[in-house]
Design a protein around this motif. Structure first.
Motif, PDB file in Angstrom:
ATOM      1  N   TYR A  22       0.707  -0.878  -0.296  1.00  0.00           N
ATOM      2  CA  TYR A  22      -0.314   0.210  -0.011  1.00  0.00           C
ATOM      3  C   TYR A  22       0.543   1.368   0.376  1.00  0.00           C
ATOM      4  CZ  TYR A  22      -3.713  -3.263   1.310  1.00  0.00           C
ATOM      5  OH  TYR A  22      -4.988  -3.918   1.616  1.00  0.00           O
ATOM      6  N   VAL A  23       0.286   2.224  -0.774  1.00  0.00           N
ATOM      7  CA  VAL A  23       1.121   3.296  -0.789  1.00  0.00           C
ATOM      8  C   VAL A  23       0.066   4.295  -0.049  1.00  0.00           C
ATOM      9  CG1 VAL A  23       2.594   5.051  -1.560  1.00  0.00           C
ATOM     10  CG2 VAL A  23       2.855   3.364  -2.846  1.00  0.00           C
ATOM     11  N   LEU A  24      -0.313   4.860   1.122  1.00  0.00           N
ATOM     12  CA  LEU A  24      -0.766   6.466   1.876  1.00  0.00           C
ATOM     13  C   LEU A  24       0.047   7.224   1.951  1.00  0.00           C
ATOM     14  CD1 LEU A  24      -2.153   3.918   5.294  1.00  0.00           C
ATOM     15  CD2 LEU A  24      -2.475   4.019   2.335  1.00  0.00           C
ATOM     16  N   TYR A  25      -0.473   8.461   0.903  1.00  0.00           N
ATOM     17  CA  TYR A  25       0.033   9.411   0.688  1.00  0.00           C
ATOM     18  C   TYR A  25      -1.286  10.576   0.740  1.00  0.00           C
ATOM     19  CZ  TYR A  25      -1.783   9.807  -4.277  1.00  0.00           C
ATOM     20  OH  TYR A  25      -2.702   9.135  -4.362  1.00  0.00           O
ATOM     21  N   GLY A  26      -0.098  12.460   0.325  1.00  0.00           N
ATOM     22  CA  GLY A  26      -1.232  12.897   1.613  1.00  0.00           C
ATOM     23  C   GLY A  26      -0.864  14.035   2.457  1.00  0.00           C
ATOM     24  N   PRO A  27      -1.389  14.927   1.824  1.00  0.00           N
ATOM     25  CA  PRO A  27      -1.133  16.159   3.320  1.00  0.00           C
ATOM     26  C   PRO A  27      -1.733  15.993   5.045  1.00  0.00           C
ATOM     27  CG  PRO A  27      -2.377  17.233   1.770  1.00  0.00           C
ATOM     28  CD  PRO A  27      -2.259  16.128   2.134  1.00  0.00           C
ATOM     29  N   GLU A  28      -3.041  15.197   5.074  1.00  0.00           N
ATOM     30  CA  GLU A  28      -3.682  15.023   5.945  1.00  0.00           C
ATOM     31  C   GLU A  28      -2.883  13.176   6.723  1.00  0.00           C
ATOM     32  OE1 GLU A  28      -4.829  14.599   9.060  1.00  0.00           O
ATOM     33  OE2 GLU A  28      -6.202  16.220   7.909  1.00  0.00           O
ATOM     34  N   ALA A  29      -1.582  13.942   7.859  1.00  0.00           N
ATOM     35  CA  ALA A  29      -1.256  13.389   8.473  1.00  0.00           C
ATOM     36  C   ALA A  29      -2.258  11.851   9.166  1.00  0.00           C
ATOM     37  CB  ALA A  29      -0.425  13.722   9.062  1.00  0.00           C
ATOM     38  N   TYR A  30      -2.999  12.661   9.781  1.00  0.00           N
ATOM     39  CA  TYR A  30      -3.849  11.756  10.548  1.00  0.00           C
ATOM     40  C   TYR A  30      -5.230  10.759  10.540  1.00  0.00           C
ATOM     41  CZ  TYR A  30      -7.498  10.862  15.151  1.00  0.00           C
ATOM     42  OH  TYR A  30      -8.290   9.982  15.384  1.00  0.00           O
ATOM     43  N   LEU A  31      -4.962  10.926   9.655  1.00  0.00           N
ATOM     44  CA  LEU A  31      -6.020  10.007   9.627  1.00  0.00           C
ATOM     45  C   LEU A  31      -5.172   8.923   8.522  1.00  0.00           C
ATOM     46  CD1 LEU A  31      -8.496  11.551   7.194  1.00  0.00           C
ATOM     47  CD2 LEU A  31      -9.526  10.357   9.529  1.00  0.00           C
ATOM     48  N   ARG A  32      -4.202   9.254   7.067  1.00  0.00           N
ATOM     49  CA  ARG A  32      -3.388   8.376   7.289  1.00  0.00           C
ATOM     50  C   ARG A  32      -3.086   7.929   8.110  1.00  0.00           C
ATOM     51  NH1 ARG A  32       1.749   9.940   5.976  1.00  0.00           N
ATOM     52  NH2 ARG A  32       1.407  12.318   5.341  1.00  0.00           N
ATOM     53  N   GLU A  33      -2.068   8.010   9.416  1.00  0.00           N
ATOM     54  CA  GLU A  33      -1.814   6.855  10.593  1.00  0.00           C
ATOM     55  C   GLU A  33      -2.814   6.228  10.833  1.00  0.00           C
ATOM     56  OE1 GLU A  33       1.022   5.861  13.487  1.00  0.00           O
ATOM     57  OE2 GLU A  33       1.411   6.684  11.687  1.00  0.00           O
ATOM     58  N   ALA A  34      -4.203   6.878  11.450  1.00  0.00           N
ATOM     59  CA  ALA A  34      -5.421   5.855  11.104  1.00  0.00           C
ATOM     60  C   ALA A  34      -5.242   4.573  10.031  1.00  0.00           C
ATOM     61  CB  ALA A  34      -6.354   6.358  11.813  1.00  0.00           C
ATOM     62  N   ILE A  91       8.806  11.853  -2.682  1.00  0.00           N
ATOM     63  CA  ILE A  91       8.503  12.229  -4.083  1.00  0.00           C
ATOM     64  C   ILE A  91       8.199  13.210  -4.533  1.00  0.00           C
ATOM     65  CG2 ILE A  91       8.733  10.383  -5.968  1.00  0.00           C
ATOM     66  CD1 ILE A  91       7.591   8.734  -4.577  1.00  0.00           C
ATOM     67  N   ALA A  92       8.972  14.612  -4.257  1.00  0.00           N
ATOM     68  CA  ALA A  92       9.173  16.088  -4.457  1.00  0.00           C
ATOM     69  C   ALA A  92       8.903  15.893  -5.970  1.00  0.00           C
ATOM     70  CB  ALA A  92      10.162  16.271  -3.638  1.00  0.00           C
ATOM     71  N   LEU A 128       3.736  12.825  -3.079  1.00  0.00           N
ATOM     72  CA  LEU A 128       3.894  11.889  -3.676  1.00  0.00           C
ATOM     73  C   LEU A 128       3.233  12.620  -5.495  1.00  0.00           C
ATOM     74  CD1 LEU A 128       4.778   8.756  -3.949  1.00  0.00           C
ATOM     75  CD2 LEU A 128       2.135   7.842  -4.207  1.00  0.00           C
ATOM     76  N   ASN A 129       4.637  12.818  -5.936  1.00  0.00           N
ATOM     77  CA  ASN A 129       5.072  13.493  -7.249  1.00  0.00           C
ATOM     78  C   ASN A 129       4.803  12.821  -8.878  1.00  0.00           C
ATOM     79  OD1 ASN A 129       5.909  14.746 -10.074  1.00  0.00           O
ATOM     80  ND2 ASN A 129       4.970  17.306  -8.853  1.00  0.00           N
ATOM     81  N   GLY A 130       3.659  12.433  -9.033  1.00  0.00           N
ATOM     82  CA  GLY A 130       3.125  11.378  -9.844  1.00  0.00           C
ATOM     83  C   GLY A 130       3.308  12.083 -11.678  1.00  0.00           C
ATOM     84  N   ASN A 131       4.532  12.592 -11.814  1.00  0.00           N
ATOM     85  CA  ASN A 131       5.206  12.924 -13.348  1.00  0.00           C
ATOM     86  C   ASN A 131       6.369  12.112 -12.481  1.00  0.00           C
ATOM     87  OD1 ASN A 131       3.184  14.296 -14.208  1.00  0.00           O
ATOM     88  ND2 ASN A 131       4.016  16.650 -12.761  1.00  0.00           N
ATOM     89  N   ARG A 132       6.775  11.499 -11.766  1.00  0.00           N
ATOM     90  CA  ARG A 132       8.264  10.858 -10.841  1.00  0.00           C
ATOM     91  C   ARG A 132       7.914   9.738 -11.317  1.00  0.00           C
ATOM     92  NH1 ARG A 132      11.076  13.707  -7.992  1.00  0.00           N
ATOM     93  NH2 ARG A 132      12.901  11.978  -7.977  1.00  0.00           N
ATOM     94  N   LYS A 133       9.346   9.144 -12.050  1.00  0.00           N
ATOM     95  CA  LYS A 133       9.290   7.342 -13.047  1.00  0.00           C
ATOM     96  C   LYS A 133       9.085   6.736 -11.674  1.00  0.00           C
ATOM     97  CE  LYS A 133      12.689   5.539 -15.346  1.00  0.00           C
ATOM     98  NZ  LYS A 133      13.697   5.990 -15.549  1.00  0.00           N
ATOM     99  N   ILE A 134       9.235   6.858 -10.218  1.00  0.00           N
ATOM    100  CA  ILE A 134       8.902   6.511  -8.891  1.00  0.00           C
ATOM    101  C   ILE A 134       8.274   5.950  -8.225  1.00  0.00           C
ATOM    102  CG2 ILE A 134       9.940   7.454  -7.207  1.00  0.00           C
ATOM    103  CD1 ILE A 134      12.752   4.765  -6.120  1.00  0.00           C
ATOM    104  N   THR A 135       7.374   7.510  -8.384  1.00  0.00           N
ATOM    105  CA  THR A 135       6.149   7.461  -8.275  1.00  0.00           C
ATOM    106  C   THR A 135       5.025   6.237  -9.600  1.00  0.00           C
ATOM    107  OG1 THR A 135       5.882   9.568  -7.184  1.00  0.00           O
ATOM    108  CG2 THR A 135       3.561   8.710  -8.078  1.00  0.00           C
ATOM    109  N   LYS A 136       5.378   6.216 -10.263  1.00  0.00           N
ATOM    110  CA  LYS A 136       4.314   5.518 -11.283  1.00  0.00           C
ATOM    111  C   LYS A 136       4.815   4.116 -10.943  1.00  0.00           C
ATOM    112  CE  LYS A 136       4.769   9.115 -15.695  1.00  0.00           C
ATOM    113  NZ  LYS A 136       3.661   9.384 -14.902  1.00  0.00           N
ATOM    114  N   LEU A 137       6.389   3.641 -10.626  1.00  0.00           N
ATOM    115  CA  LEU A 137       6.583   1.954 -10.690  1.00  0.00           C
ATOM    116  C   LEU A 137       5.539   1.867  -9.352  1.00  0.00           C
ATOM    117  CD1 LEU A 137       8.900  -0.331 -10.306  1.00  0.00           C
ATOM    118  CD2 LEU A 137       9.864   0.751  -8.793  1.00  0.00           C
ATOM    119  N   LEU A 138       5.366   2.702  -8.042  1.00  0.00           N
ATOM    120  CA  LEU A 138       4.531   2.434  -6.777  1.00  0.00           C
ATOM    121  C   LEU A 138       3.030   2.309  -7.583  1.00  0.00           C
ATOM    122  CD1 LEU A 138       6.026   5.170  -4.703  1.00  0.00           C
ATOM    123  CD2 LEU A 138       6.060   2.274  -4.386  1.00  0.00           C
ATOM    124  N   GLU A 139       2.481   3.226  -8.781  1.00  0.00           N
ATOM    125  CA  GLU A 139       1.413   3.236  -8.660  1.00  0.00           C
ATOM    126  C   GLU A 139       0.882   1.786  -9.340  1.00  0.00           C
ATOM    127  OE1 GLU A 139       1.117   6.730 -11.263  1.00  0.00           O
ATOM    128  OE2 GLU A 139       0.713   7.776  -9.913  1.00  0.00           O
TER     129      GLU A 139
END
Length: 349
Positions: A22-34, A91-92, A128-139
């Motif tokens: 799983y990849v949990l990403y985004g600025p809402e850290a509380y819900l990510r942690e939960a 991944i910026a 998690l920048n969607g334009n990066r190769k390593i992001t596409k690998l995770l996707e």
């Protein structure tokens, strides 16, 4: 691999058919942690030796991704699954800010192509920048879940659900009042809900008076600068403050609630001052902490009663206009309404 919403992830977990990565990403850290905790709890059974099979690695440490993937390849010990959490993932847009660096792309790709069937690996991070190769690998190989800040409706539903899980039913007006004075920080709100739910025993009823008595007025005082600028007629500062709040993600309806609460409290303070009440009595009536008293009371002294009553009337009209989509619906229409209102209130001083 699929990209799930937060709601779909909840359904996915209920079915107990966990993915391997799983990849949990985004600025809402509380819900990510939960969500990460829920996935881990689901992976383990009641008799599993969890302490031997759960590990966490921070990508702020250089070798952590290698160590984490090595741990994920190990067989679990006296449990069906091993859970490996990889946190502080970034991944910026440019590589110099990455914590999941391109130099590990081959290593990561090798694991993702054939992840261990005995492990649940959870990546978690804010960017998690969607334009990066390593992001596409995770996707390609992982289940992704985006955790953006909740909008007004989502925030209200989340709070109502917390109250319901605590055995308390609340009116929508109480939920809105809670967010107006406490803000939208989910960790703080979850603590406030627990406090109010305990205080509501045994009848399970939360009132506005309970919220006022038990919840620190964090948002009101943190954001009083906007109301202060309006009362003082500082138009440019008021507009700048408003834009900063909107850029920070504040919803127009929440800002209206914030302004309405501040103006009502200013009106109470002004009325008490005009009737000869002393400073301590005024501070108690509007529930001011000592360090917050001077700027608030100074604003009340400057304000005119007609100015405050007019502002409250216009705030109510703007609230109706936004909810009925007068002047345009959606976020753009709501933003335009509150910008026009702030400019009007500042100019009317």
């Amino acid at each position: 691999m699929p990209k799930l919403s937060k709601e779909k992830l909840r359904d996915h977990v209920r079915e107990r058919k966990l993915a391997r990565v799983y990849v949990l990403y985004g600025p809402e850290a509380y819900l990510r942690e939960a969500a990460a905790k829920t996935l881990a709890n689901t992976a383990f059974g009641s008799g599993d030796f969890r302490d031997f099979n759960e590990s966490s690695f921070s990508l702020n440490e250089h070798s952590s991704i290698r160590d984490a993937l090595a741990a994920a390849d190990q067989l679990p010990m006296m449990a069906e699954k091993r859970v490996v959490r990889i946190v502080d993932v970034r991944i910026a847009a440019t590589g110099n800010r990455d914590t999941l660096k391109e130099e590990y792309e081959t290593l990561l790709g090798g694991y993702l192509a054939n992840p261990s069937p005995h492990s649940v690996v959870i990546f978690s991070g804010d960017e998690l920048n969607g334009n990066r190769k390593i992001t596409k690998l995770l996707e390609k190989h992982a289940v992704l879940v985006d955790f953006q800040p909740l909008n007004d409706d989502g925030l209200f539903d989340w709070i109502a659900r917390l109250f319901k899980e605590s055995g308390v039913n609340v009116e929508p007006a109480i939920v809105r009042h809670l967010t107006t004075i406490s803000g939208s920080n989910l960790l703080r709100l979850s603590n406030d809900v627990k406090k109010l739910a305990a205080a509501a025993l045994p009848d399970g009823r939360v009132t506005e008076a309970m919220v006022d008595a038990l919840v620190p007025r964090t948002r009101l005082m943190d954001n009083f600068a906007l109301s202060g600028h309006l009362v003082a007629g500082r138009s440019s500062e008021a507009v700048s403050s408003l834009h900063q709040m909107l850029d920070d993600g504040a919803e127009p309806l929440m800002l209206l609630g914030l302004l309405g609460s501040n103006y009502r409290r200013l009106l109470i303070a002004k009325d008490l001052m005009d009737s000869g009440s002393d400073r301590s009595e005024v501070a108690r009536a509007v529930k001011l902490r000592y360090n917050d008293q001077e700027p608030f009371l100074a604003a009340a002294r400057r304000a005119k009663m007609t100015q405050l009553t007019h502002a409250i009337k216009r705030l109510a009209e703007a609230d109706i206009a936004i909810k009925s989509s007068i002047g345009g619906g959606g976020p753009a229409g709501a933003k335009m309404q509150i910008e026009m209102l702030v400019c009007e209130l500042a100019a009317s001083t």
